[in-house]
Design a protein around this motif. Sequence first.
Motif, mmCIF file in Angstrom:
data_model
loop_
_atom_site.group_PDB
_atom_site.id
_atom_site.type_symbol
_atom_site.label_atom_id
_atom_site.label_comp_id
_atom_site.label_asym_id
_atom_site.label_seq_id
_atom_site.Cartn_x
_atom_site.Cartn_y
_atom_site.Cartn_z
ATOM 1 N N UNK A 235 0.829 -1.205 0.000
ATOM 2 C CA UNK A 235 0.000 0.000 0.000
ATOM 3 C C UNK A 235 0.865 1.258 0.000
ATOM 4 N N UNK A 284 -1.903 9.458 0.728
ATOM 5 C CA UNK A 284 -2.835 8.314 0.776
ATOM 6 C C UNK A 284 -2.730 7.401 -0.444
ATOM 7 N N UNK B 99 -6.835 11.233 11.517
ATOM 8 C CA UNK B 99 -5.687 10.979 10.643
ATOM 9 C C UNK B 99 -6.035 9.994 9.526
ATOM 10 N N UNK B 100 -6.614 8.848 9.929
ATOM 11 C CA UNK B 100 -6.773 7.765 8.958
ATOM 12 C C UNK B 100 -7.793 8.103 7.879
ATOM 13 N N UNK B 102 -8.047 10.600 6.174
ATOM 14 C CA UNK B 102 -7.442 11.268 5.015
ATOM 15 C C UNK B 102 -7.224 10.244 3.900
ATOM 16 N N UNK B 103 -7.265 8.968 4.267
ATOM 17 C CA UNK B 103 -7.071 7.920 3.275
ATOM 18 C C UNK B 103 -8.400 7.216 3.033
ATOM 19 N N UNK B 106 -8.190 0.563 0.584
ATOM 20 C CA UNK B 106 -7.189 -0.300 1.202
ATOM 21 C C UNK B 106 -6.172 0.499 2.007
ATOM 22 N N UNK B 107 -5.908 1.746 1.615
ATOM 23 C CA UNK B 107 -4.983 2.559 2.408
ATOM 24 C C UNK B 107 -5.540 2.772 3.802
ATOM 25 N N UNK B 109 -7.500 0.769 5.334
ATOM 26 C CA UNK B 109 -7.359 -0.513 6.013
ATOM 27 C C UNK B 109 -5.966 -0.637 6.636
ATOM 28 N N UNK B 111 -3.704 1.797 7.266
ATOM 29 C CA UNK B 111 -3.401 2.800 8.290
ATOM 30 C C UNK B 111 -4.045 2.411 9.620
#
Lengths: 292, 310, 428
Positions: A235, A284, B99-100, B102-103, B106-107, B109, B111
């Motif tokens: 990722x 991201x 924070x998370x 922002x994604x 799967x990103x 997931x 983070x």
Amino acid sequence: MAFGPYLLLALMEGLVKAAVLALTAVGLSLVFGVMRVVNVAHGAFFMLGAVLAYTVAQYIPGPAALGWLAALVIAPMIVAAIAAAADTLVLKRLNYDPEATIVATIGLLYILEQAALSFFGPDARPVEAPFTLRLQLPWFGFSGYKLFVILAAIAILLAVWWFMTRTRAGLVMRATQVDRQTARAFGIDVDRVYAGVFALGAALAAIAAVLLVPISQSHYLMGGDPLLLSFIVVIIGGLGSLRGTVVAALIIGISDGVISMFYSPTLAKIIATAAVAMVLVFRPQGLFGARA
Amino acid sequence: MKSVALHLGVLVLLVVAQFLLPSYHANNLSRILVLAVFAMGYNIAFGYSGLLSLGHALLFAAGMYGAGMLVHHAGTAALLALLIGTLAGGIMATLVGLLALRTAGVSFMIVTLMFAQVGFLTILYFNGVTGGDEGIALTAPERQFIGLDLTQDAPRFWVALVLFVIALAANLALVRSRFGRVMLAMRENEERSRMLGFNPYVVKLQILVISGLFSGAAGAAYALLFGYIGGSFASVQYSILPMLYVLLGGAATVLGPLLGAGLMFYLIDFASGLTSAYLMVVGAALVALVLFAPKGILGTIRERWLPWLP
Amino acid sequence: MTTKDRNAFAPSRRAVLAGMGAGLLATTGLVRPVMAQGAPLKLGFQLHATGIGASYGRWYQRTADAAAKMINDMGGIGGRPIELIYEDDGTDPKRGAEVVDKMANQHGCELILGTLFSHVVMGSAPRAGELKIPYLVCSEGYHVASGALNRWTLQPGITDVRSQISAMAPWVAANLGKKVTMVFPDYAFGHDHRDFFTAAMKAQGGEVIAQIAIPPTETSFTQYLPQIPAETEVLYHVMVGPGVLTFVKELGEFYGPGNGPKLFGFIDSLEAVDIATPGLEFLEGSHFWEAHNRVKPADAGEHEAAYRAAVGVDDNGASVADATDVSTYSHMFSTWETLFFIKQAMEAAGYTGPADRQKLVETMEGISDLPYGIERPQGAKVFNGKTHQVFGTQTISQVQGGKLVKVHQTSMADGAYDDAVDYTTMSF
């Protein structure tokens, strides 16, 4: 130990970690990229590679190198066959539905772990390195085999790159990755491509494991960490990017070693994990991925 | 109407079961109810809103340690500890979400997975107060809940059931509310809901906080009801389990988490009685289930027979 | 799991599932096993058959089976045969509590024994206390004697780690060196080593100059080795789990053959591992704590041979059926000794059934002197009824030619420490 040699040691260790990680993660990246399947059983394929390496090496008489070489050929082939069968028998029938495949691969993980426990036993088993060479530096000694692992991983990664970009099979895989429907329209047997990709991904994990076992050892629960780290690498690198996967593996392998120079080990792990997570928070799409 | 009758029926069944089942199974029911609350929390994020998290163990652990450490170290009353534990889940979800979120995909997931790993290691690092991997066994005086002795099976069941009923009602109210439709919209088409005037980041954060409150409540209840807090509950396994419960029972169904948690519990319990290689049976059962009911059990039933199922 | 145990309750288990299929209510038809007079005494064994403890679990089961057979051959307990009911806890505290429940309520076990990993003990003990069922652990953790558990939890079969560690310090300080660096896993077992060895070493005029706690998720160790100070005389290592082979190998690569500090380790790292394994050459000449010598020592007690024969272990500590199948010799005796302790206490208490459970625990608390005999092949012990913990002697072995050779035996006094709890004042 003085700072300079310590840093050198941390970097060398980091490179070894990165090499094995890159190899394991490239397999996952292929599966993820081409099939869009979250393969929770990838770590189990890695474990299976190591366990089979031990088993094969047990049955080959003669010098250790011979047994190890045989394992390097045989273990990935068996693992690839199991993966191809799993794809055809299960994943294909699920139509690669993302949620269903997660459950199915968790099921596969349980089956493979239990099989390893039943047939191979719960004990950690070592595989002898094909050669023993200890490099004595002025400050510390280092395993020559570990350096070989770095070189071998580079060679295999180059071979994968060549396969994906220069061969027809690689072209077909990349075409399927970009657009499954169009690929089908052009007469590509998508089912076979998927089975092939799944098998290849598993085989790469198995190869990484065979390279690693002489350093580490085989154990039926060893698949957990490679799975998590591979996911992270894939990722962070950016989905489907081979270059990104390698760079991410380097970042994770080396940062882990270098950060551990400054903090107590557990605190270092906390900081390293949080730091890598932050890379994703602020990028991201991963390092080399296009923004989705 | 059918839906209300169904849920009331399930509750009646649970109450009756508590009286009729042998004590081993009655006590399992308490465990399953608490785990189902955890899975409901996961379902709100994942099933209804499409937030694929692999970090919910952190939210469960926030509740578990929030409540467990308070009663153990500070002598806090169990009810207050349960409430604070619930809040701890929500606060942790806020921190992670800020924070998370922002994604995405799967990103997100990965983070959340990594944050949970940080949480797990932090629990080990501060083992002086958390007990680390070995954990802390809570004593009987620490487990007195508004006059109820949680070391006894019957009070334990009633507390678990009340918690489950509150969670079930909250879950039903949520999915029937305007916000519930926004959640679904967010899962189906984030761009369109943005054009309708919703800020996806804020909406998702709200969803995650609600999910965290459920998870925190479950973690806190698990600590108080079963008397143990430990690092293993913060490990990645406990992030995967609620996902498994939800997917087995049926994502985005209200009763799916309960069904999935119960099914998984008895799958392991039953298989381990048949063979020492019970993980093989569990694995094969998971593969078989997903082959025949790819949307989970209730998801498949809803798709084929009962479209009104919430 | 033995077929004998399985058949005893498999039918009722199927009834459970059939019931579940028809709906929760259908299970109400389930009949709990009825205890007939003279029927076998069912003893529940919490087994690490899967998960990280599986290497130990296998040998715990073999040893317990052998002890049960011997007890039955001797006429059972109070004339009743015993039957061991195994339930796998997956080496997980959550499942651990569940199987305690299952063995007590579903199988109708008189008591529960056998748990090794300390987090499973901590997770399960509260449930045992709630059920008011004796819970006899074989864990060597300091959780029982520290007072963290309850009146129903006892450890009568193996000395706890605090005592083991304390007993090592005098010999290490006198024979290996006074400047020690410790490498240990960053979890409870490692912390016990960190705290108690550091204190014991100080009492001997020695000093622990560095403590390196390795996170349990770590699989390679070289990057931490430079943290070992150069002036270190003794490297005290205790790594549990499959990583230990890597650790030793990397230590060897780092220092080179014949170089580096002297090594002292706990055999826990290398239980179920052949010391002559390729890659472990660096251990040659180093010393280990052993509770029970894996390689039969020249001065072994008179019952040693009979114990080994009963369990099926050869003079090297490996299975008689497979020489590569190395036992967990320094821990598994605890299940044997716990079963004989149960026999002694049950007979003394005139135990007849679950109603006598409290009397049984009180009887156990009254036991103190446990002499050497076939009941205790590891050696004589003293049980402390207040702390619910047993104490025995320890040995130190040296790796010579790839084999562990006994070089020292501690005295009971070496491992003594002040009581931290009096469980007998707690309510049941």
